[in-house]
Design a protein around this motif. Structure first.
Motif, mmCIF file in Angstrom:
data_model
loop_
_atom_site.group_PDB
_atom_site.id
_atom_site.type_symbol
_atom_site.label_atom_id
_atom_site.label_comp_id
_atom_site.label_asym_id
_atom_site.label_seq_id
_atom_site.Cartn_x
_atom_site.Cartn_y
_atom_site.Cartn_z
ATOM 1 N N ARG A 86 23.106 67.524 61.695
ATOM 2 C CA ARG A 86 23.984 66.690 62.505
ATOM 3 C C ARG A 86 23.916 67.191 63.938
ATOM 4 N NH1 ARG A 86 29.281 68.443 63.594
ATOM 5 N NH2 ARG A 86 29.717 70.569 62.906
ATOM 6 N N ILE A 87 24.189 66.306 64.877
ATOM 7 C CA ILE A 87 24.200 66.677 66.280
ATOM 8 C C ILE A 87 25.277 65.844 66.967
ATOM 9 C CG2 ILE A 87 22.277 65.099 66.757
ATOM 10 C CD1 ILE A 87 21.481 67.013 69.048
ATOM 11 N N THR A 88 26.307 66.507 67.481
ATOM 12 C CA THR A 88 27.402 65.816 68.143
ATOM 13 C C THR A 88 26.934 65.250 69.476
ATOM 14 O OG1 THR A 88 28.165 67.789 69.312
ATOM 15 C CG2 THR A 88 29.048 67.417 67.083
ATOM 16 N N GLU A 89 27.706 64.334 70.003
ATOM 17 C CA GLU A 89 27.367 63.759 71.302
ATOM 18 C C GLU A 89 27.316 64.836 72.376
ATOM 19 O OE1 GLU A 89 26.234 61.096 74.131
ATOM 20 O OE2 GLU A 89 26.394 60.726 71.967
ATOM 21 N N LYS A 90 28.249 65.786 72.331
ATOM 22 C CA LYS A 90 28.271 66.872 73.309
ATOM 23 C C LYS A 90 27.007 67.725 73.192
ATOM 24 C CE LYS A 90 31.002 70.899 74.734
ATOM 25 N NZ LYS A 90 32.229 71.689 74.454
ATOM 26 N N SER A 91 26.634 68.085 71.962
ATOM 27 C CA SER A 91 25.429 68.887 71.768
ATOM 28 C C SER A 91 24.185 68.111 72.186
ATOM 29 C CB SER A 91 25.302 69.311 70.301
ATOM 30 O OG SER A 91 26.361 70.166 69.934
ATOM 31 N N TYR A 92 24.171 66.818 71.889
ATOM 32 C CA TYR A 92 23.031 65.985 72.278
ATOM 33 C C TYR A 92 22.832 66.014 73.787
ATOM 34 C CZ TYR A 92 20.757 61.662 73.717
ATOM 35 O OH TYR A 92 19.956 60.755 74.341
ATOM 36 N N ARG A 93 23.924 65.874 74.536
ATOM 37 C CA ARG A 93 23.799 65.896 75.998
ATOM 38 C C ARG A 93 23.286 67.244 76.487
ATOM 39 N NH1 ARG A 93 28.906 63.183 75.723
ATOM 40 N NH2 ARG A 93 29.946 65.147 76.249
ATOM 41 N N GLY A 94 23.750 68.328 75.846
ATOM 42 C CA GLY A 94 23.283 69.651 76.242
ATOM 43 C C GLY A 94 21.818 69.878 75.927
ATOM 44 N N TYR A 95 21.398 69.488 74.713
ATOM 45 C CA TYR A 95 20.006 69.683 74.329
ATOM 46 C C TYR A 95 19.064 68.816 75.156
ATOM 47 C CZ TYR A 95 21.539 72.273 70.202
ATOM 48 O OH TYR A 95 22.088 73.196 69.364
ATOM 49 N N ARG A 96 19.565 67.649 75.591
ATOM 50 C CA ARG A 96 18.716 66.750 76.370
ATOM 51 C C ARG A 96 18.278 67.401 77.684
ATOM 52 N NH1 ARG A 96 20.903 60.832 77.787
ATOM 53 N NH2 ARG A 96 22.139 62.057 79.254
ATOM 54 N N LEU A 97 19.139 68.294 78.213
ATOM 55 C CA LEU A 97 18.800 68.970 79.462
ATOM 56 C C LEU A 97 17.632 69.935 79.300
ATOM 57 C CD1 LEU A 97 22.396 69.758 80.762
ATOM 58 C CD2 LEU A 97 20.874 67.925 81.512
ATOM 59 N N ARG B 290 19.923 60.146 67.638
ATOM 60 C CA ARG B 290 20.040 61.156 68.694
ATOM 61 C C ARG B 290 18.828 62.079 68.700
ATOM 62 N NH1 ARG B 290 26.439 62.388 67.585
ATOM 63 N NH2 ARG B 290 27.240 60.524 68.665
ATOM 64 N N PHE B 291 18.374 62.466 67.526
ATOM 65 C CA PHE B 291 17.179 63.315 67.470
ATOM 66 C C PHE B 291 15.951 62.570 67.988
ATOM 67 C CE2 PHE B 291 19.574 65.887 64.250
ATOM 68 C CZ PHE B 291 19.489 67.094 64.924
ATOM 69 N N ARG B 292 15.841 61.283 67.652
ATOM 70 C CA ARG B 292 14.703 60.502 68.158
ATOM 71 C C ARG B 292 14.728 60.451 69.688
ATOM 72 N NH1 ARG B 292 15.483 57.352 63.273
ATOM 73 N NH2 ARG B 292 17.016 56.023 64.306
ATOM 74 N N ARG B 293 15.916 60.306 70.247
ATOM 75 C CA ARG B 293 16.033 60.262 71.713
ATOM 76 C C ARG B 293 15.665 61.596 72.356
ATOM 77 N NH1 ARG B 293 21.892 57.221 72.290
ATOM 78 N NH2 ARG B 293 21.241 55.150 71.568
ATOM 79 N N LEU B 294 15.752 62.661 71.579
ATOM 80 C CA LEU B 294 15.370 63.978 72.094
ATOM 81 C C LEU B 294 13.866 64.223 71.989
ATOM 82 C CD1 LEU B 294 18.297 66.145 70.696
ATOM 83 C CD2 LEU B 294 17.844 65.635 73.092
ATOM 84 N N GLY B 295 13.151 63.245 71.492
ATOM 85 C CA GLY B 295 11.703 63.370 71.434
ATOM 86 C C GLY B 295 11.159 63.795 70.098
ATOM 87 N N ILE B 296 12.007 63.905 69.074
ATOM 88 C CA ILE B 296 11.515 64.258 67.739
ATOM 89 C C ILE B 296 10.791 63.044 67.153
ATOM 90 C CG2 ILE B 296 12.155 65.043 65.436
ATOM 91 C CD1 ILE B 296 12.640 67.070 67.689
ATOM 92 N N PRO B 297 9.563 63.221 66.636
ATOM 93 C CA PRO B 297 8.838 62.081 66.050
ATOM 94 C C PRO B 297 9.627 61.439 64.920
ATOM 95 C CG PRO B 297 7.394 63.981 66.329
ATOM 96 C CD PRO B 297 8.776 64.467 66.596
ATOM 97 N N ALA B 298 9.634 60.128 64.905
ATOM 98 C CA ALA B 298 10.411 59.403 63.901
ATOM 99 C C ALA B 298 9.994 59.781 62.487
ATOM 100 C CB ALA B 298 10.258 57.897 64.120
ATOM 101 N N GLN B 299 8.698 60.049 62.278
ATOM 102 C CA GLN B 299 8.234 60.371 60.927
ATOM 103 C C GLN B 299 8.724 61.734 60.448
ATOM 104 O OE1 GLN B 299 6.339 59.895 63.594
ATOM 105 N NE2 GLN B 299 4.595 61.332 63.697
ATOM 106 N N SER B 300 9.256 62.552 61.359
ATOM 107 C CA SER B 300 9.777 63.864 60.973
ATOM 108 C C SER B 300 11.259 63.828 60.630
ATOM 109 C CB SER B 300 9.555 64.876 62.103
ATOM 110 O OG SER B 300 8.179 65.055 62.357
ATOM 111 N N ILE B 301 11.904 62.658 60.779
ATOM 112 C CA ILE B 301 13.347 62.539 60.600
ATOM 113 C C ILE B 301 13.631 61.700 59.358
ATOM 114 C CG2 ILE B 301 15.504 61.776 61.652
ATOM 115 C CD1 ILE B 301 14.101 62.033 64.384
ATOM 116 N N HIS B 302 14.510 62.223 58.520
ATOM 117 C CA HIS B 302 14.872 61.542 57.274
ATOM 118 C C HIS B 302 16.394 61.510 57.153
ATOM 119 C CE1 HIS B 302 10.657 62.190 55.995
ATOM 120 N NE2 HIS B 302 10.819 63.362 56.579
#
Length: 417
Positions: A118-129, A154-166
């Motif tokens: 899981r990745i919260t909105e706050k963590s997503y914004r931090g990791y995006r930086l 959120r993980f896809r938006r961070l650049g993780i390949p879609a095929q790696s996410i389940h």
């Protein structure tokens, strides 16, 4: 251990290293451990935690397995632990990103899998930086097994390949079968009379005990057999909580002192029970008639409300539950829990449930039913892990037909080292 002084694993078997930060993550891994040991019987499973309370619970829950502290993220301490444990696979529960740890795993060609992610909105914004550093397109984490489509996006938006996410769902639902314990036996152990109505505040944070106590004082006028049981999230706050209650005119009995009371631990009438022990809360919920789950009336993000709901208890929590967004949405949609906005609404909701025992019981049944319908994530997650390993060329053993993997004996003579 946190500086890398970790005893060397003696077994030559391939090893799965599961890491959970603290109590919640390490508890939620129990079904995963059992399923991995059944599906990968040739592998040894070891576990690490970051917090001391997580260590205590892990050692008790996973007796017979190696449990140790996760290293501080210095390159040299991480390297020492990898050399000692020699993992074949690392599994991170939920999400904890340590750059040196992931770099060392990649350098050693040890695959890393995120489970129950899981990745919260706050963590997503931090990791995006820092996504170019932590979230390299080729990925230091090989496979992401996440709880919901929202997290996957959120993980896809961070650049993780879609095929790696389940999207697997949450393994926490698979761990929610309450211990086989009779509520009456737990009430007896706590020194509670059969005719008392027990209001339990679980995993409470500063400020919440005061609000729950105010509701209790208000309701006790109409319900004189109402008993308040408080279980602070952090046991080191026991003195603080006890002092505040005593200044408010309450007589407080601590769980650790119960056996000294009248020789049998029976609670005197009108006292407040303060649970100042670790690791009991999930079982103690069985003794409750009404439950408030803390970390939710303050901006903390909530604590685990799934345990009391799975016990079939009418459960309430506040508005700050962003760490449990998906289960909260599930429970509220099923009318299987109640969310309140503040202390006044908490008192009002508790009063309504006390006045209508049938509705309170129905609330508990609906909540439990909603959670039972959400199970199955563990099996999905382990299938994905096996496919991931097979794609890397790993030769996987045939699944074991033996039941009760959690009761297996020690795989490493240095258990708990």
């Amino acid at each position: 251990e946190r500086l890398g002084r970790c005893k060397r694993r003696r077994s030559r078997r391939p090893c799965v290293w599961i890491h959970g930060v603290s109590v919640g993550e390490i508890r939620s891994a129990a079904s995963l451990v059992s399923e991995l040991e059944r599906e990968l019987p040739g592998y040894e499973v070891v576990l690490s935690t970051t917090t001391g309370t997580g260590q205590e619970v892990a050692r008790r829950l996973y007796g017979g397995r190696r449990v140790f502290y996760f290293p501080i993220d210095f390159s040299w301490s991480v390297r020492r632990v990898f050399e000692a444990i020699r993992p074949s696979l690392v599994i991170l529960v939920e999400l904890e990103i340590w750059p040196n740890f992931l770099q060392e795993a990649q350098r050693r060609r040890v695959p890393v899998v995120l489970v129950n992610g899981r990745i919260t909105e706050k963590s997503y914004r931090g990791y995006r930086l820092v996504r170019g550093w932590l979230f390299d397109p080729i990925g230091k984490i090989g496979t992401f097994c996440v709880q919901t489509e929202r997290y996957a996006e959120r993980f896809r938006r961070l650049g993780i390949p879609a095929q790696s996410i389940h999207v697997t769902g949450s393994v926490k639902y698979d761990e929610l079968e309450p211990e086989e314990v009779a509520p009456g036996a737990v009430r007896e152990e706590l020194g509670l009379d059969a005719g008392e109505t027990v209001l339990m505040g679980g995993s409470t944070h500063p400020g919440e005990e005061r609000l729950l106590h105010a509701a209790y004082r208000q309701l006790r006028a109409e319900h004189p057999r109402l008993r308040l049981v408080l279980v602070p999230r952090h046991t080191e706050r026991a003195d603080e909580v006890a002092g505040a209650l005593e200044r408010a005119g309450e007589r407080v009995v601590r769980r650790t002192d119960q056996r000294a009371l009248d020789g049998d631990g029976r609670l005197p009438q009108g006292t407040v029970l303060l649970v100042d022990t670790v690791g009991e809360l999930g079982r103690l919920y069985a003794a409750a008639d009404l439950v408030f789950v803390g970390g939710s009336l303050i901006p903390h993000g909530g604590q685990n409300m799934l345990e009391p709901v799975m016990h079939g208890k009418p459960t309430l929590f506040g508005p700050h539950v962003q760490n449990f967004r998906e289960p909260v949405e599930r429970l509220l949609a099923a009318r299987g829990a109640r969310q309140v906005s503040d202390g006044s609404e908490l008192a009002r909701a508790l009063g309504e449930l006390l006045a209508s025992p049938d509705e309170a019981a129905a609330l508990g049944r609906r909540g439990r039913g909603a959670l039972l319908a959400a199970r199955g994530a563990t099996a999905r997650t382990v299938r994905i892990i096996k496919d991931f390993l097979a794609a890397r060329g790993e030769r996987l053993p045939e699944p074991s037909s033996a039941d009760g993997a959690l009761a297996a004996g020690p795989a490493d003579p240095q258990v708990g080292a």
